[in-house]
Scaffold this motif. Structure first.
Motif, PDB file in Angstrom:
ATOM      1  N   PHE A   1       0.834  -1.197   0.000  1.00  0.00           N
ATOM      2  CA  PHE A   1       0.000   0.000   0.000  1.00  0.00           C
ATOM      3  C   PHE A   1       0.873   1.253   0.000  1.00  0.00           C
ATOM      4  O   PHE A   1       1.815   1.363   0.799  1.00  0.00           O
ATOM      5  N   ALA A   2       0.560   2.177  -0.898  1.00  0.00           N
ATOM      6  CA  ALA A   2       1.355   3.403  -1.005  1.00  0.00           C
ATOM      7  C   ALA A   2       0.476   4.549  -1.484  1.00  0.00           C
ATOM      8  O   ALA A   2      -0.436   4.355  -2.298  1.00  0.00           O
ATOM      9  N   ALA A   3       0.766   5.744  -0.979  1.00  0.00           N
ATOM     10  CA  ALA A   3       0.067   6.933  -1.464  1.00  0.00           C
ATOM     11  C   ALA A   3       0.553   7.262  -2.872  1.00  0.00           C
ATOM     12  O   ALA A   3       1.725   7.066  -3.196  1.00  0.00           O
ATOM     13  N   GLN A   4      -0.371   7.746  -3.698  1.00  0.00           N
ATOM     14  CA  GLN A   4      -0.039   8.111  -5.071  1.00  0.00           C
ATOM     15  C   GLN A   4      -0.768   9.396  -5.436  1.00  0.00           C
ATOM     16  O   GLN A   4      -1.766   9.775  -4.807  1.00  0.00           O
ATOM     17  N   THR A   5      -0.268  10.042  -6.480  1.00  0.00           N
ATOM     18  CA  THR A   5      -0.945  11.215  -7.021  1.00  0.00           C
ATOM     19  C   THR A   5      -1.722  10.801  -8.264  1.00  0.00           C
ATOM     20  O   THR A   5      -1.167  10.201  -9.186  1.00  0.00           O
ATOM     21  N   HIS A   6      -3.017  11.099  -8.258  1.00  0.00           N
ATOM     22  CA  HIS A   6      -3.888  10.784  -9.390  1.00  0.00           C
ATOM     23  C   HIS A   6      -4.274  12.077 -10.099  1.00  0.00           C
ATOM     24  O   HIS A   6      -4.380  13.134  -9.477  1.00  0.00           O
ATOM     25  N   ARG A   7      -4.534  11.960 -11.394  1.00  0.00           N
ATOM     26  CA  ARG A   7      -4.960  13.111 -12.173  1.00  0.00           C
ATOM     27  C   ARG A   7      -6.198  12.770 -12.987  1.00  0.00           C
ATOM     28  O   ARG A   7      -6.302  11.673 -13.540  1.00  0.00           O
ATOM     29  N   VAL A   8      -7.129  13.711 -13.039  1.00  0.00           N
ATOM     30  CA  VAL A   8      -8.253  13.665 -13.969  1.00  0.00           C
ATOM     31  C   VAL A   8      -7.958  14.680 -15.065  1.00  0.00           C
ATOM     32  O   VAL A   8      -7.768  15.873 -14.787  1.00  0.00           O
ATOM     33  N   HIS A   9      -7.902  14.202 -16.291  1.00  0.00           N
ATOM     34  CA  HIS A   9      -7.514  15.058 -17.411  1.00  0.00           C
ATOM     35  C   HIS A   9      -8.752  15.667 -18.058  1.00  0.00           C
ATOM     36  O   HIS A   9      -9.811  15.032 -18.153  1.00  0.00           O
ATOM     37  N   HIS A  10      -8.601  16.924 -18.519  1.00  0.00           N
ATOM     38  CA  HIS A  10      -9.717  17.605 -19.155  1.00  0.00           C
ATOM     39  C   HIS A  10      -9.235  18.554 -20.240  1.00  0.00           C
ATOM     40  O   HIS A  10      -9.800  19.639 -20.428  1.00  0.00           O
ATOM     41  N   ALA A  11      -8.190  18.149 -20.952  1.00  0.00           N
ATOM     42  CA  ALA A  11      -7.758  18.899 -22.130  1.00  0.00           C
ATOM     43  C   ALA A  11      -8.660  18.542 -23.303  1.00  0.00           C
ATOM     44  O   ALA A  11      -9.329  17.504 -23.292  1.00  0.00           O
TER      45      ALA A  11
END
Length: 599
Positions: free
Chosen positions: A575-585
């Protein structure tokens, strides 16, 4: 129009023993297994009378020829009307013999043993051994008993002329225990109910409940750690947990347990009932109705969807319909029992007046009224795409090239987003479906995309699909999307975030639930998430909002966010923290596809 049943007073309390005479039997199936069957015959109503059958894994208690339940039949109205009512413990449960199997697969053929054959053999026995019947049989049941109604439809007995599956389970991978691949952890305490075999006949519970500590489910499950620790909690005798662990993907084990592929060539009239706030089985009624309509042109099949949680339409007279933070007032269960269910049964089983139900009688949870449609989803609903845009905007316009290309958030499995503001232990996680989500909107790991205040009412009717373009610094992630009705601020300045619909997907299954696949770190990836159905009017002045997050605890289990072959076997250090992105280009737009219904 709906035709009420004349001169029918709903009993304020059960008078079952006064109205019915009970007998108990063990009915032999074609393979010699005997199933406990209780027969209740009206004492005063003259025959010939139709038979109303319910098959259940939840027990036909109380047992004994002189012991009566509080209610006999699906409602007080039906009990007062006076059908011959038959209750049966299904194979392997309680006072019935045989081996229990969750969602026993349907096996076509006259010599097969499945729920259709057990129903067929039961009806055949009833017609030959119960005096005063009319030769017509109906079935009803809520939840698992709803599944048994649907499972009776393939290769049905000719006498089975009417079936009322209510909140029926259609597929255990998509109903109840999973949300598109993510395990419904909040259901863990219910697994012994279906996971422990018995030997002999039992009139009392033979399985132990899950030992829990305190009332804070969030803290308890966080302390429990990875799913691999659950076996020590449940014990080795829980074979169902072993099946869940062994089959994390949608493989042949799960496919065999779906009733949906077997719903062609059905000739029995069907009334499918569900609730918009059913946390267990919203998938089932919508998909069963769809499969019946597609596979059986001209079938007498109607759908009723109300503002109910699981089974709320069967409440007693006078109770208000309250779920989560919403109060729909009194009388909804009484309306269903008196104006829909009983007239439909009387019409189908006794040639009574036709209640003229539409194809779909559906409650608008925003307007707070019932609407009638000749198809579901409504044919008049128009497809519309809403774009998730930079700055938390949500509208019908596509993103401009000058806008920021994505919105990021940090997802930490050690600090997951709660699915409720205060999560206590529950047998099933019901209230969250209608609870205020403002607490979640305040978190940094929940993205909120919101329209401007609506200038006029906007009604969404039918299917919803979130089409996200995402990326993650890790190799695994869940995606949770919530459709929210944001009310105008109240006197305290706070705006209620009324949850209208929500769903999750385990991201590894974005290309198929039988084809798990890791994410490539920082690579844009499409993830489509159907949000099932809805009928909700967003009022003028309200805002339509989308919440996007990656944890929803402890409704669903925590994703390690590091890809492992089987999340049920993940270790703590996965288990590890991660950075997620929602793209909207413009070239990588995230959208919500909806069906909008005009006036």
């Amino acid at each position: 129009m709906l035709i009420p049943v004349a001169a029918l007073a709903l009993a304020p309390q059960s008078h079952a023993e006064e109205l019915y005479e009970k007998s108990e039997h063990h009915v032999r199936m074609r393979d010699g297994v005997e199933l406990y069957t209780a027969v209740y015959v009206p004492r005063e109503r003259e025959g010939p009378l139709p038979v109303l059958l319910r098959r259940t894994p939840y027990s036909c208690r109380p047992y004994g020829p002189d012991a009566y339940p509080e209610r006999i039949g699906p409602s007080d109205a039906a009990m007062e009307h006076g059908f011959i009512v038959v209750l049966q413990d299904v194979r392997g449960r309680w006072m019935s013999d045989g081996t229990w199997d969750n969602m026993r697969p349907h096996v076509p053929g006259d010599r097969a043993i499945d729920e259709s054959s057990d129903t067929y053999d039961t009806i055949e026995w009833l017609l030959g051994h119960v005096d005063g019947h009319s030769g017509r049989v109906g079935m009803w049941g809520i939840s698992y008993p709803g599944f048994y109604c649907v499972a009776a439809l393939p290769e049905a007995h000719p006498a089975l002329v009417a079936v009322v599956p209510q909140a029926p389970v259609a597929d255990f991978y998509f109903d109840d225990f999973h949300k598109r691949g993510a395990f419904v952890l909040a259901y863990l305490t219910a697994t012994p109910t279906w996971g422990v075999q018995k030997s002999g006949r039992w009139s009392e519970r033979w399985y132990d409940r899950v030992p829990t500590r305190g009332e804070d489910a969030y803290a308890f499950f966080l302390e429990l750690g990875p799913l691999r620790n659950v076996r020590a909690l449940l014990g080795d005798e829980n074979y169902f947990w072993g099946q869940l662990v062994a089959h994390p993907d949608y493989d042949d084990f799960w496919r065999a347990r779906s009733i949906l592929p077997h719903l062609g060539d059905v000739g029995t009239a069907v009334l499918v009932v569900g609730g918009w706030y059913d946390a267990e089985d919203l998938y089932g009624p919508l998909q069963i109705h769809r499969a019946l309509e597609r596979g059986n042109p001209g079938l007498d099949c109607s759908l009723v969807m109300g503002p109910w949680g699981h089974g709320d339409w069967a409440r007693r007279v006078g109770q208000r319909q309250v779920i989560g933070d919403l109060d729909f007032g009194p009388g909804l269960a009484e309306f269903y029992a008196r104006e829909i269910e009983l007239p439909w049964l009387v019409h189908q089983l006794e040639d009574g007046p036709d209640p003229e139900l539409p194809e779909a009688l559906v409650y608008d949870t925003g307007r707070r009224d019932w609407r009638r449609f000749d198809a579901w989803p409504p044919r008049a609903a128009k497809s519309t795409t809403l774009h998730l845009r930079a700055g938390g905007r949500l509208d019908a316009s596509a993103p401009a090239p000058s806008e920021e290309a994505s919105t990021a958030f940090r997802s930490d499995p050690a600090d997951p987003v709660p699915y409720r503001e205060h999560a206590e232990f529950r047998f099933t996680p019901r209230p969250y479906m209608a609870e205020d989500q403002a607490f979640a909107a305040e978190r940094d790991d929940v993205l909120v995309f919101m329209t401007e205040p609506l200038e006029s009412d906007m009604t969404l009717a039918g299917d919803l699909t979130a089409r996200l373009v995402v990326s993650t610094t890790g190799t695994a992630a869940d995606w949770v999307v919530k459709l929210v009705d944001v009310h105008p601020p109240g006197e305290d300045g706070a705006a209620m975030h009324e949850m209208v619909r929500s769903e999750a997907i385990r991201g590894r299954y974005r290309e198929g639930f039988d084809a798990p696949k890791p994410f490539v770190a920082d690579e844009q990836t499409a993830v489509d998430l159907p949000l099932q159905g809805v009928l909700h009017t967003f009022r003028a002045g309200h805002r339509l909002a989308i919440h996007v997050q990656s944890t929803w605890f402890p409704l669903i289990d925590r994703n390690p966010q590091t890809y492992v072959p089987n999340v049920f076997l993940a270790n703590e250090d996965d288990f590890a923290a991660q950075t997620h992105r929602v793209h909207h280009a413009p070239e990588a737009a995230s959208t919500l596809e909806v069906l909008v219904l005009g006036d």
